[in-house]
Design a protein around this motif. Structure first.
Motif, short mmCIF file in Angstrom:
data_model
loop_
_atom_site.label_atom_id
_atom_site.label_comp_id
_atom_site.label_asym_id
_atom_site.label_seq_id
_atom_site.Cartn_x
_atom_site.Cartn_y
_atom_site.Cartn_z
N LEU A 58 7.20 35.55 23.29
CA LEU A 58 6.03 35.66 24.15
C LEU A 58 4.91 36.41 23.44
O LEU A 58 3.75 36.00 23.50
N ALA A 59 5.25 37.49 22.76
CA ALA A 59 4.23 38.24 22.01
C ALA A 59 3.62 37.38 20.91
O ALA A 59 2.40 37.42 20.68
N LEU A 60 4.44 36.60 20.25
CA LEU A 60 3.92 35.70 19.20
C LEU A 60 2.99 34.65 19.80
O LEU A 60 1.92 34.37 19.23
N ALA A 61 3.36 34.10 20.95
CA ALA A 61 2.52 33.09 21.59
C ALA A 61 1.18 33.69 22.01
O ALA A 61 0.12 33.05 21.82
N VAL A 62 1.20 34.90 22.56
CA VAL A 62 -0.05 35.55 22.96
C VAL A 62 -0.90 35.82 21.71
O VAL A 62 -2.12 35.58 21.71
N GLY A 63 -0.29 36.28 20.65
CA GLY A 63 -1.03 36.55 19.42
C GLY A 63 -1.64 35.29 18.83
O GLY A 63 -2.79 35.30 18.39
N THR A 68 -6.91 32.05 17.90
CA THR A 68 -7.79 30.87 17.85
C THR A 68 -9.25 31.30 17.93
O THR A 68 -10.12 30.61 17.39
N GLY A 69 -9.54 32.41 18.59
CA GLY A 69 -10.93 32.84 18.71
C GLY A 69 -11.23 34.15 18.02
O GLY A 69 -12.38 34.55 17.94
N LEU A 70 -10.23 34.83 17.52
CA LEU A 70 -10.40 36.14 16.87
C LEU A 70 -9.76 36.11 15.49
O LEU A 70 -8.91 35.25 15.21
N PRO A 71 -10.10 37.07 14.64
CA PRO A 71 -9.36 37.18 13.38
C PRO A 71 -7.91 37.58 13.66
O PRO A 71 -7.59 38.14 14.71
N ILE A 78 -4.61 43.36 19.72
CA ILE A 78 -4.69 43.16 21.17
C ILE A 78 -3.30 42.86 21.73
O ILE A 78 -2.91 43.39 22.79
N THR A 79 -2.51 42.06 21.03
CA THR A 79 -1.16 41.75 21.48
C THR A 79 -0.31 43.02 21.52
O THR A 79 0.45 43.24 22.48
#
Length: 148
Positions: A58-63, A68-71, A78-79
């Motif tokens: 789940l953490a990987l998916a959020v990251g 896609t929009g951030l470095p 953020i994750t």
């Protein structure tokens, strides 16, 4: 007397045999109980490992979604912050009554010690702000509320 000596020998043998049977029964029962507990502990451990991997996925998916929009470093930061907030909330839900005790209101003569001399860690009760009321009547055995 010979007959009684023979019965005494049989009694000793019977007691030893009963003790052996009782020991074997208790041993078998304990083995069965530990087998069940071992199986339960193994299932809990496997459940915890699966939950750990699910949380990592789940953490990987959020990251990856944030990337896609951030470095990449920003998405990872953020994750990590989100996971830290979730961990703190879960810890608080596990121990809801473990708050910090309120400091004592006012202590005459300085600050209150951290705990009483008993070492139990319980704070002293607060000091009364005014003296107790003096009784209007003398304390005699005839008056109601008299304590002997």
């Amino acid at each position: 007397m010979d007959r009684l000596d023979h019965l005494e020998h049989l009694d000793k043998q019977l007691v030893e045999e009963l003790a052996q049977v009782a020991r074997e029964t208790v041993r078998d029962e304990l083995r069965e109980q530990t087998r069940k507990q071992r199986r339960t502990a193994t299932l809990y451990a496997a459940s915890g490992a699966a939950a750990l991997y699910a949380g990592a996925a789940l953490a990987l998916a959020v990251g990856l979604a944030l990337a896609t929009g951030l470095p990449g470093w920003g998405a990872a930061l953020i994750t990590a912050a989100i996971m830290g907030v979730v961990a703190y909330a879960l810890r608080g839900a596990a121990h809801p009554k473990h708050g910090h005790p309120a400091p004592p209101a006012h202590v005459i003569g300085g600050t209150a010690p951290a705990g009483p001399p008993s070492g139990l860690g319980l704070p002293y009760p607060p000091m009364p702000t005014e003296p107790p009321d003096a009784p209007d009547t003398p304390d005699t055995p005839d008056t109601p509320g008299h304590r002997a």
